[in-house]
Design a protein around this motif. Structure first.
Motif, PDB file in Angstrom:
ATOM      1  N   ASP A   1       0.820  -1.223   0.000  1.00  0.00           N
ATOM      2  CA  ASP A   1       0.000   0.000   0.000  1.00  0.00           C
ATOM      3  C   ASP A   1       0.849   1.266   0.000  1.00  0.00           C
ATOM      4  O   ASP A   1       0.469   2.271  -0.582  1.00  0.00           O
ATOM      5  CB  ASP A   1      -0.913   0.020   1.235  1.00  0.00           C
ATOM      6  CG  ASP A   1      -1.883  -1.146   1.257  1.00  0.00           C
ATOM      7  OD1 ASP A   1      -2.209  -1.664   0.173  1.00  0.00           O
ATOM      8  OD2 ASP A   1      -2.305  -1.536   2.364  1.00  0.00           O
TER       9      ASP A   1
ATOM     10  N   ALA B   1      -8.601 -13.383  -4.839  1.00  0.00           N
ATOM     11  CA  ALA B   1      -9.529 -12.251  -4.964  1.00  0.00           C
ATOM     12  C   ALA B   1     -10.960 -12.747  -5.176  1.00  0.00           C
ATOM     13  O   ALA B   1     -11.908 -12.221  -4.581  1.00  0.00           O
ATOM     14  CB  ALA B   1      -9.106 -11.348  -6.117  1.00  0.00           C
TER      15      ALA B   1
ATOM     16  N   MET C   1      -8.235 -11.836  -0.900  1.00  0.00           N
ATOM     17  CA  MET C   1      -7.319 -10.775  -1.325  1.00  0.00           C
ATOM     18  C   MET C   1      -8.119  -9.679  -2.003  1.00  0.00           C
ATOM     19  O   MET C   1      -9.257  -9.886  -2.414  1.00  0.00           O
ATOM     20  CB  MET C   1      -6.272 -11.331  -2.309  1.00  0.00           C
ATOM     21  CG  MET C   1      -5.394 -12.415  -1.735  1.00  0.00           C
ATOM     22  SD  MET C   1      -4.311 -13.136  -2.965  1.00  0.00           S
ATOM     23  CE  MET C   1      -3.223 -11.775  -3.313  1.00  0.00           C
ATOM     24  N   GLU C   2      -7.473  -8.531  -2.139  1.00  0.00           N
ATOM     25  CA  GLU C   2      -8.107  -7.438  -2.870  1.00  0.00           C
ATOM     26  C   GLU C   2      -8.106  -7.746  -4.358  1.00  0.00           C
ATOM     27  O   GLU C   2      -7.185  -8.369  -4.875  1.00  0.00           O
ATOM     28  CB  GLU C   2      -7.332  -6.131  -2.651  1.00  0.00           C
ATOM     29  CG  GLU C   2      -7.405  -5.601  -1.250  1.00  0.00           C
ATOM     30  CD  GLU C   2      -6.643  -4.304  -1.106  1.00  0.00           C
ATOM     31  OE1 GLU C   2      -6.496  -3.569  -2.107  1.00  0.00           O
ATOM     32  OE2 GLU C   2      -6.175  -4.045   0.004  1.00  0.00           O
ATOM     33  N   GLU C   3      -9.157  -7.291  -5.039  1.00  0.00           N
ATOM     34  CA  GLU C   3      -9.210  -7.493  -6.485  1.00  0.00           C
ATOM     35  C   GLU C   3      -8.273  -6.518  -7.174  1.00  0.00           C
ATOM     36  O   GLU C   3      -8.138  -5.366  -6.777  1.00  0.00           O
ATOM     37  CB  GLU C   3     -10.635  -7.285  -6.990  1.00  0.00           C
ATOM     38  CG  GLU C   3     -11.537  -8.451  -6.681  1.00  0.00           C
ATOM     39  CD  GLU C   3     -12.834  -8.371  -7.444  1.00  0.00           C
ATOM     40  OE1 GLU C   3     -12.820  -8.054  -8.651  1.00  0.00           O
ATOM     41  OE2 GLU C   3     -13.870  -8.626  -6.813  1.00  0.00           O
ATOM     42  N   ASP C   4      -7.627  -7.014  -8.218  1.00  0.00           N
ATOM     43  CA  ASP C   4      -6.752  -6.181  -9.028  1.00  0.00           C
ATOM     44  C   ASP C   4      -7.419  -5.925 -10.370  1.00  0.00           C
ATOM     45  O   ASP C   4      -8.220  -6.728 -10.837  1.00  0.00           O
ATOM     46  CB  ASP C   4      -5.401  -6.873  -9.259  1.00  0.00           C
ATOM     47  CG  ASP C   4      -4.571  -6.982  -7.994  1.00  0.00           C
ATOM     48  OD1 ASP C   4      -4.705  -6.090  -7.133  1.00  0.00           O
ATOM     49  OD2 ASP C   4      -3.798  -7.940  -7.877  1.00  0.00           O
TER      50      ASP C   4
END
Length: 186
Positions: free
Chosen positions: A83, A148, A153-156
């Motif tokens: 981040d 994700a 997990m966070e989506e990319d």
């Protein structure tokens, strides 16, 4: 010596990851259990090598593995380098692919007898290492996508995915060139 280093690094990493998980649970963040299990399994993976009669990987490669997962899991995820630094993810995809290429070289040397290796061209070594590293890079990116989709997990976006894939390809090309140039001409 290798066995002691593997045990020390595995136990140390498992203890640190377990401590982080316990800290997260005590802070009320119970959603991190899939990450914690993954981190512990990745840190224990080299322990499987202890069941082999001869460990096929040299000590620098084993230490590099732990350095890589330390940078990925501890610095990247726990200390939030992903981040805080936009280049962190890209750099790790590059070095992860380079690391995968060196694992490919070690596997190649393990499985191929010296008498056969002498007759193999530089291009075959280049293609093997390139294919091995790119495949690992693609599998890693697929695991990120699956994480994700499952909500771990966070989506990319597509741009991030393609940047990761191209960076992995670049790392694979670098280590494949190294492997090919290191081979003596046939």
């Amino acid at each position: 010596m290798k066995k002691k280093v593997i045990l020390f690094l595995s136990i140390t990493f498992v203890v640190v990851m377990a401590a982080v998980f316990i800290r997260d649970i005590s802070n009320g963040n119970s959603s991190t259990w899939p990450d914690a299990i993954g981190r512990v399994l990745f840190s224990l993976l080299p322990v499987l090598l202890l069941f082999l009669k001869k460990i096929p990987f040299n000590l620098p490669l084993i230490i590099s593995y732990y350095l890589f997962i330390f940078c990925t899991f501890f610095l990247g995820a726990i200390l939030k380098f992903y981040d805080r630094f936009r280049w962190w993810d890209t750099m790790l995809h590059f070095f992860g692919s380079v690391f995968a290429g060196f694992v490919g070289i070690a596997i190649y040397k393990l499985l191929l007898p010296n008498s056969v290796e002498k007759g193999i061209s530089r291009w075959m070594i280049f293609l093997f290492v390139l294919t091995f590293a790119v495949t690992i890079s693609a599998l890693w990116e697929s695991a990120e996508f699956l994480g994700a989709v499952m909500g771990f997990m966070e989506e990319d976006d597509n741009k991030d995915t393609m940047t990761d894939m191209l960076t992995g390809l670049a790392g694979a090309i670098v280590v494949a060139c190294y492997a090919a140039l290191r081979k003596r001409a046939v």
